[in-house]
Design an enzyme around this catalytic site. Structure first.
Site, short mmCIF file in Angstrom:
data_model
loop_
_atom_site.label_atom_id
_atom_site.label_comp_id
_atom_site.label_asym_id
_atom_site.label_seq_id
_atom_site.Cartn_x
_atom_site.Cartn_y
_atom_site.Cartn_z
N ASP A 27 -1.79 6.46 6.32
CA ASP A 27 -2.84 5.60 5.75
C ASP A 27 -3.20 4.55 6.81
O ASP A 27 -2.49 3.57 6.99
CB ASP A 27 -2.32 4.93 4.47
N LYS A 52 -12.46 -1.97 6.21
CA LYS A 52 -11.72 -2.90 7.06
C LYS A 52 -12.21 -2.84 8.50
O LYS A 52 -12.66 -3.83 9.03
CB LYS A 52 -10.22 -2.59 7.02
N TRP A 77 0.82 -1.21 0.00
CA TRP A 77 0.00 0.00 0.00
C TRP A 77 0.86 1.26 0.00
O TRP A 77 0.52 2.25 -0.67
CB TRP A 77 -1.01 -0.01 1.15
C1 LIG Z 1 -7.39 -1.61 1.61
C2 LIG Z 1 -6.32 -0.60 1.72
C3 LIG Z 1 -6.20 0.45 0.80
C4 LIG Z 1 -7.10 0.58 -0.39
O1 LIG Z 1 -8.35 0.97 -0.01
P1 LIG Z 1 -9.48 1.29 -1.07
O2 LIG Z 1 -10.55 1.85 -0.18
O3 LIG Z 1 -9.84 0.02 -1.74
O4 LIG Z 1 -8.96 2.30 -2.02
C5 LIG Z 1 -5.20 1.36 0.99
N1 LIG Z 1 -4.36 1.27 2.04
C6 LIG Z 1 -4.44 0.28 2.93
C7 LIG Z 1 -3.48 0.23 4.07
C8 LIG Z 1 -5.43 -0.69 2.81
O5 LIG Z 1 -5.52 -1.68 3.71
#
Ligand SMILES: *Cc1c(COP(=O)(O)O)cnc(C)c1O
Length: 367
Positions: free
Chosen positions: A179, A203, A105
Site C-alpha cells: 500500500d 496524496k 492503515w
Molecule cells: C489515505 C490512505 C489510505 C486510504 O485511502 P482512500 O483512498 O481514502 O481509501 C490507505 N492507505 C494509506 C497508506 C493511506 O495513506
C-alpha cells in the site's frame, strides 16, 4: 476573479493534499476547451479518441517515471486504497496470506481481509505487529512469523498517520503487495520486487477518486468467483481500466502531475528534494526540547512528519497561529494527537523552511 500564486497557502494536509500550482494552472487554462476540442476533459466520453489519448499518455509517463517493467499492468481504478483492501484478497487469496501490522492503515487492510477469512475464503496471518512500540518502530525482520506458502505478503511502506516508514523492500519469498498511497513517486523503487503496488491518488498523485494498481501479469486472472467483476484485475486489465466509466478528470490531472514530475527531473530528482525537506524538519525537531517526534530514526517517514508540543495545552494556539501565518492543516490525526506535517512532492523546500521558521518563533514566544 483570478487567484494569484501568493494567495495560495502552504497546505500540509495528509490527503487530499497540495497539488503543484503549475499543474492547476495548466488545468485552468485547459478547463473550458481542451486542446481545441471545444470541451472540457470532464465532458468527454471516456471512449473518445481525445480521452483515450490522455489516458494512455498518463500511463506511459507513469511507466517512465517508475520504470515499470512490461510484465506489469497499470490500472486506473476507483474506490480508493480502501477498496483495494478487499480487492486484493478477492483476487489473490487462495489459501493463506501474510500481513505486517505497522500502523493504522495496515490494521485497516488486515481487518478488511479478515472478513474473507470469516467467509471461508482463506486464512489471514498477522506476521508481526508494531503495536508493542506504540507504532514507533518496525518489528525486526527475524521476528516475523512468515509463511512460505502464503499467496502474498502485504505491508504498508509508509504509514501516513503514524509517520512510520520502511525503506527497504522486505526480503520474503512470496509476492509482495504494498500500500503505497502516501509514498508512491516519492523515492525510486524497484517495481520488479513487488507483485502488486496500489495507491489512492489524493496524496502524491492527484485528486481523490482515482486509485492506481500496478500488478504483475501472473497475479492477474485468479479472482475468486465472488469477486465483483469490477474488482477483478483481469477484467479491468482486459478493458484498459474502463469496465465502467473511469474517474476521467482525476485521471487527466494525474497525467498532468506525471508530466510535471518528469519536468522536475523525475523521481530521483524529487527524492533528493524530499530527503532534504524531511532532514531539515527532523533536524529542527530533534534539536528542540519543545517539539518531539517519537518514531525510531530509521523508520521516519519522509512524507508525513508527526510531532507533538511539549505542552499539549498549546496545541490550539499553535494551530491558530499557524493558520494566521498561512500554514494550514497541521493538526495531527486524532488517534496520534499533536501535529502532522505532510510534505508530499508538491510541497517545496521553501515551504518546509517557512514551517520551520514558524515553529522556531512559536517556541520562542511560548517558553
Ligand atoms: C489515505 C490512505 C489510505 C486510504 O485511502 P482512500 O483512498 O481514502 O481509501 C490507505 N492507505 C494509506 C497508506 C493511506 O495513506
Amino acid at each position: 476573479m483570478s487567484v494569484s500564486f501568493d494567495q495560495r497557502v502552504a497546505n500540509f494536509c495528509a490527503g487530499p493534499a497540495s497539488m503543484p500550482t503549475a499543474v492547476l494552472q495548466k488545468a485552468q487554462a485547459e478547463l473550458l476547451n481542451w486542446q481545441g476540442s471545444g470541451m472540457s476533459v470532464m465532458e468527454m466520453s471516456h471512449r473518445s479518441s481525445e480521452f483515450m489519448g490522455i489516458a494512455s499518455k498518463a500511463e506511459q509517463d507513469l511507466r517512465k517515471l517508475m520504470n515499470i517493467p512490461d510484465n506489469y499492468k497499470v490500472l486506473f481504478l476507483q474506490g480508493g486504497a480502501s477498496l483495494q483492501f478487499s480487492a486484493i484478497p478477492l483476487n489473490l487469496l487462495k489459501g493463506e496470506a501474510d500481513y505486517l501490522d505497522t500502523g493504522i492503515w495496515s490494521k485497516k487492510a488486515i481487518s478488511e481481509a479478515k472478513r474473507y477469512e470469516q467467509a471461508g475464503l482463506g486464512k489471514i496471518n498477522v506476521v508481526a505487529s508494531a503495536k508493542d512500540s506504540n507504532y514507533t518502530t518496525v518489528p525486526p525482520r527475524d521476528s516475523w512469523q512468515l509463511n512460505d506458502n502464503a499467496d502474498y505478503f502485504h505491508y504498508c511502506p509508509n504509514e501516513t498517520i503514524n509517520g512510520l516508514a520502511m525503506f527497504d523492500v522486505p526480503a520474503v519469498n512470496v509476492p509482495i503487495v504494498a500500500d503505497m498511497s502516501s509514498c508512491i513517486l516519492s523515492s525510486p523503487i524497484d517495481v520488479s520486487k513487488f507483485g502488486l503496488i496500489y495507491a489512492g491518488a489524493q496524496k502524491n498523485i492527484g485528486p481523490a477518486g482515482l486509485t492506481l494498481v500496478i500488478v504483475r501479469d501472473d497475479l492477474i486472472g485468479h479472482a475468486n468467483l465472488v469477486c465483483p467483476s469490477i474488482l477483478d484485475y483481469k477484467n479491468q486489465a482486459d478493458n484498459d481500466s474502463m469496465v465502467n466509466t473511469p474517474a476521467t478528470f482525476a485521471w487527466y490531472l494525474a497525467g498532468l502531475v506525471f508530466e510535471w514530475l518528469l519536468e522536475q527531473g523525475g523521481v530521483e530528482a524529487i527524492y533528493q528534494q524530499n530527503l532534504l525537506k524531511a532532514q531539515k524538519l527532523y533536524e529542527f525537531i530533534d534539536q528542540s526540547d519543545f517539539y518531539q517526534n517519537p518514531v525510531n530514526k530509521d523508520n521516519r517517514s519522509i512524507m508525513n512528519v508527526p510531532f507533538t508540543l511539549a505542552d499539549s495545552q498549546l496545541d490550539k494556539t499553535f494551530l491558530a497561529k499557524a493558520d494566521e501565518a498561512g500554514l494550514l492543516n497541521l493538526k495531527g490525526h486524532r488517534t496520534v494527537g499533536g501535529m502532522r506535517a505532510s510534505i508530499y512532492n508538491a510541497i517545496d523546500l521553501a515551504t518546509v523552511e517557512k514551517l520551520i521558521k514558524f515553529m522556531q518563533q512559536f517556541e520562542q514566544t511560548s517558553v
